[in-house]
Design a protein around this motif. Structure first.
Motif, PDB file in Angstrom:
ATOM      1  N   ASP A 118      43.824  33.416  57.414  1.00  0.00           N
ATOM      2  CA  ASP A 118      43.930  34.866  57.532  1.00  0.00           C
ATOM      3  C   ASP A 118      45.120  35.411  56.753  1.00  0.00           C
ATOM      4  O   ASP A 118      45.092  36.535  56.286  1.00  0.00           O
ATOM      5  N   ASN A 119      46.157  34.629  56.635  1.00  0.00           N
ATOM      6  CA  ASN A 119      47.399  35.059  56.015  1.00  0.00           C
ATOM      7  C   ASN A 119      47.342  34.898  54.493  1.00  0.00           C
ATOM      8  O   ASN A 119      47.195  33.790  53.977  1.00  0.00           O
ATOM      9  N   ALA A 120      47.491  36.001  53.772  1.00  0.00           N
ATOM     10  CA  ALA A 120      47.444  35.970  52.305  1.00  0.00           C
ATOM     11  C   ALA A 120      48.596  35.159  51.721  1.00  0.00           C
ATOM     12  O   ALA A 120      48.450  34.524  50.679  1.00  0.00           O
ATOM     13  N   GLN A 121      49.736  35.160  52.387  1.00  0.00           N
ATOM     14  CA  GLN A 121      50.888  34.382  51.914  1.00  0.00           C
ATOM     15  C   GLN A 121      50.577  32.879  51.967  1.00  0.00           C
ATOM     16  O   GLN A 121      50.955  32.135  51.059  1.00  0.00           O
ATOM     17  N   THR A 122      49.877  32.462  52.991  1.00  0.00           N
ATOM     18  CA  THR A 122      49.485  31.058  53.129  1.00  0.00           C
ATOM     19  C   THR A 122      48.527  30.669  52.014  1.00  0.00           C
ATOM     20  O   THR A 122      48.655  29.593  51.419  1.00  0.00           O
ATOM     21  N   VAL A 123      47.586  31.547  51.723  1.00  0.00           N
ATOM     22  CA  VAL A 123      46.624  31.295  50.646  1.00  0.00           C
ATOM     23  C   VAL A 123      47.353  31.150  49.319  1.00  0.00           C
ATOM     24  O   VAL A 123      47.122  30.204  48.553  1.00  0.00           O
ATOM     25  N   LEU A 124      48.261  32.078  49.032  1.00  0.00           N
ATOM     26  CA  LEU A 124      48.972  32.055  47.760  1.00  0.00           C
ATOM     27  C   LEU A 124      49.850  30.807  47.650  1.00  0.00           C
ATOM     28  O   LEU A 124      49.888  30.170  46.595  1.00  0.00           O
ATOM     29  N   ALA A 125      50.524  30.437  48.721  1.00  0.00           N
ATOM     30  CA  ALA A 125      51.351  29.225  48.704  1.00  0.00           C
ATOM     31  C   ALA A 125      50.492  27.991  48.442  1.00  0.00           C
ATOM     32  O   ALA A 125      50.881  27.107  47.662  1.00  0.00           O
ATOM     33  N   TRP A 126      49.326  27.917  49.067  1.00  0.00           N
ATOM     34  CA  TRP A 126      48.418  26.783  48.855  1.00  0.00           C
ATOM     35  C   TRP A 126      47.957  26.736  47.405  1.00  0.00           C
ATOM     36  O   TRP A 126      47.919  25.666  46.789  1.00  0.00           O
TER      37      TRP A 126
END
Length: 100
Positions: free
Chosen positions: A44-52
């Motif tokens: 759900d978290n866009a920051q998590t997606v970008l970090a991945w």
């Protein structure tokens, strides 16, 4: 302020890879493409997606630089497209939030 887009700004990749990724941005569909890259799991978290995505792209870059036969140019471009698109979404969201 989020540091992930700043991290993206410091990435140095071959011009041809970046141009191909920019060309592919118009066809990027988050639901389809990100789900495929992340094997069906969409945080759900866009920051998590970008970090991945940053982590995966850096791994792909290391494989490219090593000359490993397992390197996939297509996969690398897909990751770059997703990185650019997701960073743009985050920046758009943050700028929209500050203007409200």
């Amino acid at each position: 302020m989020n540091m992930l887009p700043a991290t993206l700004a410091t990435l140095r990749r071959p011009r041809l890879l970046v141009r191909a990724a920019r060309f592919g941005l118009g066809d990027y569909r988050r639901e389809r493409d990100l789900a495929r890259l992340m094997q069906g799991r969409l945080p759900d978290n866009a920051q998590t997606v970008l970090a991945w995505l940053i982590d995966q792209e850096q791994r792909m870059e290391a494989i490219r630089q090593s000359g490993d036969a397992g390197y996939s140019t297509a996969r690398h471009i897909e990751l770059l497209i997703a990185l650019m698109a997701e960073a743009r979404l985050i920046c758009d969201f943050e700028s929209q939030r500050t203007t409200e």
